[in-house]
Motif scaffolding. Structure first.
Motif, short mmCIF file in Angstrom:
data_model
loop_
_atom_site.label_atom_id
_atom_site.label_comp_id
_atom_site.label_asym_id
_atom_site.label_seq_id
_atom_site.Cartn_x
_atom_site.Cartn_y
_atom_site.Cartn_z
N ARG A 174 49.37 -65.72 32.90
CA ARG A 174 49.62 -65.94 31.46
C ARG A 174 48.45 -65.47 30.61
NH1 ARG A 174 50.80 -71.79 30.39
NH2 ARG A 174 50.05 -72.13 32.49
N LEU A 175 47.25 -65.57 31.18
CA LEU A 175 46.06 -65.13 30.45
C LEU A 175 45.81 -63.63 30.60
CD1 LEU A 175 43.63 -68.06 31.38
CD2 LEU A 175 44.74 -67.67 29.17
N GLY A 176 46.64 -62.97 31.38
CA GLY A 176 46.48 -61.54 31.61
C GLY A 176 45.34 -61.21 32.57
N LEU A 177 44.96 -62.18 33.39
CA LEU A 177 43.84 -62.00 34.31
C LEU A 177 44.29 -61.87 35.76
CD1 LEU A 177 41.48 -64.70 32.74
CD2 LEU A 177 41.37 -62.21 32.43
N TRP A 178 45.59 -61.76 35.97
CA TRP A 178 46.10 -61.67 37.34
C TRP A 178 47.12 -60.55 37.39
CZ3 TRP A 178 44.53 -63.88 41.70
CH2 TRP A 178 45.34 -63.75 42.83
N ASP A 179 46.89 -59.61 38.28
CA ASP A 179 47.84 -58.51 38.47
C ASP A 179 48.55 -58.74 39.80
OD1 ASP A 179 49.25 -56.16 38.59
OD2 ASP A 179 47.48 -54.85 38.66
N LYS A 180 49.82 -59.07 39.71
CA LYS A 180 50.60 -59.37 40.91
C LYS A 180 50.64 -58.17 41.86
CE LYS A 180 53.46 -62.61 38.43
NZ LYS A 180 54.76 -62.91 37.84
N ARG A 181 50.51 -56.98 41.31
CA ARG A 181 50.59 -55.77 42.13
C ARG A 181 49.31 -55.51 42.91
NH1 ARG A 181 51.92 -52.04 37.25
NH2 ARG A 181 50.35 -53.47 36.50
N SER A 182 48.25 -56.29 42.62
CA SER A 182 46.97 -56.05 43.29
C SER A 182 47.01 -56.41 44.77
CB SER A 182 45.85 -56.84 42.61
OG SER A 182 46.01 -58.23 42.86
N GLY A 183 47.98 -57.22 45.14
CA GLY A 183 48.08 -57.65 46.52
C GLY A 183 47.12 -58.77 46.88
N GLN A 184 46.31 -59.22 45.91
CA GLN A 184 45.38 -60.31 46.17
C GLN A 184 46.14 -61.62 46.33
OE1 GLN A 184 42.68 -60.04 42.78
NE2 GLN A 184 41.02 -59.69 44.24
N ASP A 185 45.58 -62.48 47.13
CA ASP A 185 46.18 -63.79 47.33
C ASP A 185 45.24 -64.83 46.74
OD1 ASP A 185 47.54 -66.01 48.15
OD2 ASP A 185 47.31 -65.63 50.30
N CYS A 186 45.74 -65.68 45.85
CA CYS A 186 44.87 -66.67 45.22
C CYS A 186 44.42 -67.73 46.22
CB CYS A 186 45.54 -67.29 44.00
SG CYS A 186 46.99 -68.23 44.40
N LYS A 187 45.04 -67.79 47.39
CA LYS A 187 44.59 -68.73 48.41
C LYS A 187 43.15 -68.41 48.82
CE LYS A 187 49.15 -69.76 50.22
NZ LYS A 187 50.11 -69.55 51.28
N ASP A 188 42.84 -67.10 48.86
CA ASP A 188 41.47 -66.71 49.19
C ASP A 188 40.50 -67.18 48.11
OD1 ASP A 188 42.23 -65.46 51.54
OD2 ASP A 188 42.52 -63.51 50.56
N MET A 189 40.93 -67.11 46.84
CA MET A 189 40.08 -67.57 45.74
C MET A 189 39.82 -69.07 45.87
SD MET A 189 41.75 -65.50 42.55
CE MET A 189 40.66 -66.21 41.34
N ILE A 190 40.84 -69.81 46.17
CA ILE A 190 40.71 -71.27 46.29
C ILE A 190 39.88 -71.62 47.52
CG2 ILE A 190 42.01 -73.37 46.86
CD1 ILE A 190 44.05 -72.55 44.77
N ARG A 191 40.10 -70.92 48.61
CA ARG A 191 39.42 -71.22 49.88
C ARG A 191 37.89 -71.19 49.71
NH1 ARG A 191 41.63 -67.41 53.07
NH2 ARG A 191 43.52 -68.63 53.15
N ASN A 228 36.92 -79.42 51.02
CA ASN A 228 37.56 -80.26 52.04
C ASN A 228 38.73 -79.57 52.73
OD1 ASN A 228 39.40 -80.34 49.98
ND2 ASN A 228 39.40 -82.57 49.75
N SER A 229 38.90 -78.29 52.46
CA SER A 229 39.92 -77.44 53.12
C SER A 229 41.34 -78.01 53.03
CB SER A 229 39.55 -77.22 54.60
OG SER A 229 38.30 -76.60 54.69
N ASP A 230 41.68 -78.58 51.86
CA ASP A 230 43.05 -79.10 51.70
C ASP A 230 43.97 -78.10 50.99
OD1 ASP A 230 42.03 -79.32 49.15
OD2 ASP A 230 42.50 -81.45 48.90
N GLY A 231 43.45 -76.91 50.68
CA GLY A 231 44.27 -75.86 50.09
C GLY A 231 44.42 -75.94 48.58
N VAL A 232 43.79 -76.93 47.95
CA VAL A 232 43.84 -77.08 46.49
C VAL A 232 42.44 -77.41 46.00
CG1 VAL A 232 46.27 -77.77 46.36
CG2 VAL A 232 44.51 -79.52 46.70
N LEU A 233 42.24 -77.27 44.69
CA LEU A 233 40.94 -77.61 44.09
C LEU A 233 41.07 -78.91 43.31
CD1 LEU A 233 39.77 -74.16 42.62
CD2 LEU A 233 39.12 -75.22 44.78
N ASP A 234 40.21 -79.88 43.61
CA ASP A 234 40.13 -81.08 42.78
C ASP A 234 39.11 -80.79 41.67
OD1 ASP A 234 37.53 -81.41 43.86
OD2 ASP A 234 38.20 -82.92 45.29
#
Length: 163
Positions: free
Chosen positions: A116-133, A138-144
């Motif tokens: 929505r902010l125009g900061l993510w290009d779905k075509r880039s093939g990047q996975d946001c899971k890597d960003m969160i990781r 605590n490796s729960d897959g989400v950010l507190d």
């Protein structure tokens, strides 16, 4: 505590020195401090002063120490207030990403907001899971909030290399 003029300090000392011996007892000083809203025990005051009575010079040193202590206290309060304000701003940002209000930022929420902010290009093939990781302590897959705060406190690095 605003500075008191030397004349006023001398007048205060004279008023405390009821028997005109050139000394003010810690009991008299304790009573004055209580009257002006500085609450301490007599024992604490005697430990701070290091004796049971003060002459005028000691009284001036005591006053100077009190002013310095108050200034340090105010500086610490200012730092704490600034820190609270920063945390409050970060919490507001966290709530923008926490779309469902569960207290965590999931990969889907992160990707949705960044898109929505125009900061993510779905075509880039990047996975946001890597960003969160990277920040998911605590490796729960989400950010507190704590993890989000750590992420936002890391200075950005440049992935660009000069060619």
């Amino acid at each position: 505590m605003s500075p008191i003029s030397p004349d006023d300090l001398h007048r205060i000392f004279k008023n405390l020195d009821k028997n005109n011996k050139g000394l003010v007892s810690t009991q008299e000083l304790h009573h004055l401090l209580e009257k002006i809203g500085i609450h301490t025990t007599l024992e604490e005051l005697e430990n701070f002063v290091g004796r049971t009575s003060l002459d005028y010079i000691d009284f001036l040193f005591f006053y100077d120490a009190m002013v310095k202590a108050r200034m340090q206290e105010q500086e610490a309060d200012d730092v704490h207030s600034s820190h609270d304000h920063h945390d409050n701003d970060l919490f507001k940002a966290f709530k923008v990403f926490d779309l469902n209000g569960d207290g965590y930022i999931s990969c889907e929420e992160l990707q949705s907001v960044l898109s929505r902010l125009g900061l993510w290009d779905k075509r880039s093939g990047q996975d946001c899971k890597d960003m969160i990781r990277v920040y998911d302590e605590n490796s729960d897959g989400v950010l507190d909030f704590h993890e989000f705060k750590n992420m936002m406190s890391v200075p950005p690095t440049s992935d660009h290399s000069e060619t």
